[in-house]
Motif scaffolding. Structure first.
Motif, mmCIF file in Angstrom:
data_model
loop_
_atom_site.group_PDB
_atom_site.id
_atom_site.type_symbol
_atom_site.label_atom_id
_atom_site.label_comp_id
_atom_site.label_asym_id
_atom_site.label_seq_id
_atom_site.Cartn_x
_atom_site.Cartn_y
_atom_site.Cartn_z
ATOM 1 N N ASP A 99 58.279 105.505 34.019
ATOM 2 C CA ASP A 99 59.347 105.376 33.021
ATOM 3 C C ASP A 99 59.694 106.768 32.491
ATOM 4 O O ASP A 99 59.092 107.216 31.780
ATOM 5 C CB ASP A 99 58.912 104.311 31.844
ATOM 6 C CG ASP A 99 59.813 104.228 30.975
ATOM 7 O OD1 ASP A 99 60.876 104.769 30.894
ATOM 8 O OD2 ASP A 99 59.559 103.056 30.226
ATOM 9 N N ILE A 100 60.821 107.175 32.732
ATOM 10 C CA ILE A 100 61.346 108.364 32.231
ATOM 11 C C ILE A 100 62.533 108.603 31.345
ATOM 12 O O ILE A 100 62.889 109.561 31.020
ATOM 13 C CB ILE A 100 61.799 109.416 33.447
ATOM 14 C CG1 ILE A 100 62.993 108.651 34.339
ATOM 15 C CG2 ILE A 100 60.709 109.646 34.551
ATOM 16 C CD1 ILE A 100 63.283 109.488 35.282
ATOM 17 N N SER A 101 62.786 107.278 30.673
ATOM 18 C CA SER A 101 63.744 107.236 29.831
ATOM 19 C C SER A 101 63.528 108.110 28.620
ATOM 20 O O SER A 101 64.461 108.385 27.969
ATOM 21 C CB SER A 101 64.019 105.819 29.637
ATOM 22 O OG SER A 101 63.082 105.163 29.116
ATOM 23 N N SER A 102 62.414 108.231 28.048
ATOM 24 C CA SER A 102 62.033 108.862 26.837
ATOM 25 C C SER A 102 61.845 110.325 27.128
ATOM 26 O O SER A 102 61.674 111.116 25.988
ATOM 27 C CB SER A 102 60.814 108.353 26.422
ATOM 28 O OG SER A 102 59.745 108.571 27.136
ATOM 29 N N TYR A 103 61.912 111.196 28.138
ATOM 30 C CA TYR A 103 61.859 112.416 28.325
ATOM 31 C C TYR A 103 63.284 113.024 28.266
ATOM 32 O O TYR A 103 64.375 112.501 28.577
ATOM 33 C CB TYR A 103 61.343 112.641 29.709
ATOM 34 C CG TYR A 103 59.899 112.260 29.825
ATOM 35 C CD1 TYR A 103 58.693 113.024 29.320
ATOM 36 C CD2 TYR A 103 59.409 110.990 30.261
ATOM 37 C CE1 TYR A 103 57.316 112.633 29.401
ATOM 38 C CE2 TYR A 103 58.051 110.655 30.058
ATOM 39 C CZ TYR A 103 57.194 111.421 29.779
ATOM 40 O OH TYR A 103 55.873 111.114 29.710
ATOM 41 N N ASN A 104 63.373 114.280 27.732
ATOM 42 C CA ASN A 104 64.456 114.966 27.524
ATOM 43 C C ASN A 104 64.867 115.529 28.955
ATOM 44 O O ASN A 104 64.317 115.534 29.893
ATOM 45 C CB ASN A 104 64.223 116.264 26.599
ATOM 46 C CG ASN A 104 63.829 115.596 25.109
ATOM 47 O OD1 ASN A 104 64.367 114.698 24.835
ATOM 48 N ND2 ASN A 104 62.926 116.267 24.471
ATOM 49 N N GLU A 105 66.205 116.241 28.653
ATOM 50 C CA GLU A 105 66.940 116.617 29.857
ATOM 51 C C GLU A 105 66.132 117.853 30.364
ATOM 52 O O GLU A 105 65.384 118.533 29.414
ATOM 53 C CB GLU A 105 68.372 116.966 29.680
ATOM 54 C CG GLU A 105 69.075 115.583 29.715
ATOM 55 C CD GLU A 105 70.757 116.384 29.410
ATOM 56 O OE1 GLU A 105 71.556 115.899 30.133
ATOM 57 O OE2 GLU A 105 70.906 116.946 28.499
ATOM 58 N N GLY A 106 65.912 118.434 31.643
ATOM 59 C CA GLY A 106 65.500 119.527 32.172
ATOM 60 C C GLY A 106 64.876 119.248 33.228
ATOM 61 O O GLY A 106 64.869 118.261 34.033
ATOM 62 N N TRP A 107 64.264 120.652 33.903
ATOM 63 C CA TRP A 107 63.526 120.450 35.155
ATOM 64 C C TRP A 107 62.012 120.129 34.950
ATOM 65 O O TRP A 107 61.382 120.759 33.975
ATOM 66 C CB TRP A 107 63.682 121.879 35.803
ATOM 67 C CG TRP A 107 64.846 122.322 36.428
ATOM 68 C CD1 TRP A 107 66.161 122.794 35.890
ATOM 69 C CD2 TRP A 107 65.295 121.709 37.597
ATOM 70 N NE1 TRP A 107 67.291 122.775 36.791
ATOM 71 C CE2 TRP A 107 66.907 122.156 37.907
ATOM 72 C CE3 TRP A 107 64.710 120.993 38.765
ATOM 73 C CZ2 TRP A 107 67.610 122.020 39.033
ATOM 74 C CZ3 TRP A 107 65.490 120.769 39.922
ATOM 75 C CH2 TRP A 107 66.883 121.193 40.032
ATOM 76 N N TYR A 108 61.596 119.407 35.779
ATOM 77 C CA TYR A 108 60.181 118.955 35.758
ATOM 78 C C TYR A 108 59.537 118.984 37.182
ATOM 79 O O TYR A 108 60.310 119.055 38.041
ATOM 80 C CB TYR A 108 60.075 117.489 35.156
ATOM 81 C CG TYR A 108 60.448 117.149 34.018
ATOM 82 C CD1 TYR A 108 59.534 117.098 32.836
ATOM 83 C CD2 TYR A 108 62.011 116.861 33.685
ATOM 84 C CE1 TYR A 108 59.827 116.578 31.527
ATOM 85 C CE2 TYR A 108 62.197 116.805 32.185
ATOM 86 C CZ TYR A 108 61.355 116.815 31.288
ATOM 87 O OH TYR A 108 61.797 116.228 30.104
ATOM 88 N N ASP A 109 58.059 119.064 37.045
ATOM 89 C CA ASP A 109 57.797 119.096 38.387
ATOM 90 C C ASP A 109 56.807 117.853 38.464
ATOM 91 O O ASP A 109 56.116 117.376 37.273
ATOM 92 C CB ASP A 109 56.461 120.102 38.684
ATOM 93 C CG ASP A 109 57.230 121.610 38.834
ATOM 94 O OD1 ASP A 109 58.008 121.719 39.604
ATOM 95 O OD2 ASP A 109 57.198 122.290 37.939
ATOM 96 N N TRP A 110 56.545 116.916 39.399
ATOM 97 C CA TRP A 110 55.697 116.094 39.810
ATOM 98 C C TRP A 110 54.568 116.134 40.743
ATOM 99 O O TRP A 110 55.088 116.955 41.719
ATOM 100 C CB TRP A 110 56.254 114.598 39.950
ATOM 101 C CG TRP A 110 57.216 114.358 41.176
ATOM 102 C CD1 TRP A 110 58.483 114.717 41.383
ATOM 103 C CD2 TRP A 110 56.969 113.728 42.410
ATOM 104 N NE1 TRP A 110 58.790 114.493 42.722
ATOM 105 C CE2 TRP A 110 58.011 113.866 43.384
ATOM 106 C CE3 TRP A 110 55.642 112.975 42.469
ATOM 107 C CZ2 TRP A 110 57.732 113.174 44.449
ATOM 108 C CZ3 TRP A 110 55.556 112.448 43.948
ATOM 109 C CH2 TRP A 110 56.661 112.381 45.124
ATOM 110 N N ALA A 111 53.499 115.907 40.532
ATOM 111 C CA ALA A 111 52.361 116.340 41.316
ATOM 112 C C ALA A 111 51.507 115.161 41.600
ATOM 113 O O ALA A 111 51.247 114.420 40.892
ATOM 114 C CB ALA A 111 51.645 117.507 40.769
#
Length: 319
Positions: free
Chosen positions: A186-198
Motif C-alpha cells: 500500500d503506497i497511497s500514504s507516501y509522498n511523491e518522489g523517487w524511492y528504492d525497493w529492495a
C-alpha cells in the motif's frame, strides 16, 4: 499499342519486384548468434542468472531454451521462451544445464548456439542474487489511482524468507518479512518522489546481497500544453506537409509524453488521427489529409498515467 502493352508489362513486373523486395526480411540462415553470459561451462552457486547474447541484425525475436542436463539427453525442459531483447533473467535450482539461443524473423532463423552451466548446491546465500520481477526499474505509479501495487521476485531454493524494504533517499522507511516471492504494498500514504525497493534473501546461515530497483510515485497532473504553430486559421496547399508544434510544461516527476489529436469538426467528434509522441512537434504528411478544415489539440500524459487538460484548439485549412 503492342509496344505500350509490353512497356506496361515490364513496368508492372519491375514494380512488383520492388514491392516484394521491400517486404522480404533479411535471411538469417547464414548468420550466427554469439552468446555472452554466462560463459560456457560456468560453475556457480548463484542461482539467479542473466542470460545474454549479441543482437543479430534483421532478427525480430530470439528463442531461449534451457534444459537439464543436456539437450541430447533431456530430463526436463526448464524454459522455452521468445524474447524481443538480448537478455533474460531466470532462476535455476542446483544441477547441470544447457542453454541455447537462436534468432528468428518471419522468414528464417539462425542455428542454435549452446552453452553449458552448472549450479552448485549451497546453503550460503552470500553470493546469491535475488532476481526482481515486477515492477520494472524506474517504474512510475500514480498512487491515487493505484493505491496498492504487487511487488514480485523469483524465489530461491536455499532461502527460507525474504526481507522487503522501501527506501527514500537512502533511508529505509518500511520493511517486512515475506515467505513467498511477492508482496502487495500500500503506497497511497507516501509522498511523491523517487524511492528504492529492495529484497534480500535469508536463511538460518546467511544473507544475500540486496537486489534493488527504483520506483517513482507521481500524483501530479501535468500542466496544460500550449499550441505554437501553425497560427490559428492558417491555410496550407494540399501538396505541403504540415508541422504542428506546441510547448509542454515540464516538472520533476515521471517522463511526459503528449497525445496529439486532429479532428474534422470543431466539436471534436470526428477524429481524423491521434498520435503519441515524446517530442513537442508532429509532422503531418500531405497525403494523409484531404482538402478541408481541421482542428487540433494536445494533451500531456506522464509515466504514471496522470493526464493534463486539453490545450486550447486551433484550426488549419487545406485547399
Amino acid at each position: 499499342m503492342r509496344k505500350l502493352i509490353v512497356y506496361l508489362a515490364i513496368a508492372f513486373v519491375a514494380i512488383s519486384f520492388i514491392s516484394c523486395e521491400d517486404i522480404i526480411e533479411p535471411n538469417l540462415a547464414k548468420k550466427s548468434i554469439t552468446l555472452i553470459a554466462p560463459s560456457n561451462n560456468t560453475s556457480t552457486s548463484n542461482t539467479g542468472q542473466t542470460f545474454m547474447w549479441e543482437k543479430v541484425k534483421g532478427a525480430e525475436q530470439y528463442n531461449l531454451q534451457i534444459a537439464t542436463p543436456t539437450f541430447a539427453q533431456v530430463n526436463k525442459f526448464v524454459l522455452d521462451t521468445n524474447v524481443t531483447g538480448t537478455k533474460c533473467n531466470y532462476n535455476l535450482t542446483p544441477g547441470a544445464y544447457q542453454w541455447r539461443v537462436k534468432a528468428f524473423n518471419n522468414n528464417s532463423n539462425t542455428e542454435y548456439v549452446t552453452y553449458s552451466i552448472i549450479i552448485d548446491s549451497t546453503l550460503n546465500l552470500t553470493n546469491v542474487t535475488v532476481i526482481l520481477n515486477s515492477p520494472k526499474d524506474t517504474f512510475a505509479i500514480n498512487s491515487t489511482t493505484y493505491p496498492t501495487w504487487p511487488f514480485t521476485w523469483y524465489t530461491l531454493y536455499n532461502a527460507t524468507k525474504y526481507l522487503f524494504e522501501l527506501r527514500y533517499q537512502g533511508t529505509t522507511i518500511f520493511s517486512t518479512i515475506r515467505y513467498t516471492g511477492d508482496y502487495t504494498f500500500d503506497i497511497s500514504s507516501y509522498n511523491e518522489g523517487w524511492y528504492d525497493w529492495a529484497v534480500q534473501a535469508q536463511n538460518d546461515n546467511s544473507l544475500s546481497k540486496y537486489s534493488t530497483r527504483k520506483l517513482i510515485i507521481d500524483k501530479t497532473i501535468p500542466g496544460t500544453p500550449t499550441l505554437i504553430l501553425p497560427a490559428n486559421n492558417h491555410t496550407f496547399a494540399d501538396s505541403l506537409d504540415i508541422t504542428l508544434q506546441w510547448n509542454r510544461v515540464t516538472d520533476s516527476g515521471s517522463p511526459i509524453k503528449d497525445s496529439v489529436y486532429i479532428y474534422s469538426d470543431s466539436l471534436f467528434v470526428n477524429k481524423v488521427s491521434g498520435n503519441y509522441t515524446s517530442t513537442t512537434s508532429l509532422l503531418v504528411s500531405a497525403s494523409t489529409l484531404s482538402t478541408g478544415n481541421y482542428f487540433w489539440r494536445v494533451k500531456s500524459i506522464d509515466g504514471a498515467s496522470n493526464k493534463s487538460n486539453f490545450s486550447s484548439s486551433r484550426k488549419f485549412i487545406i485547399n
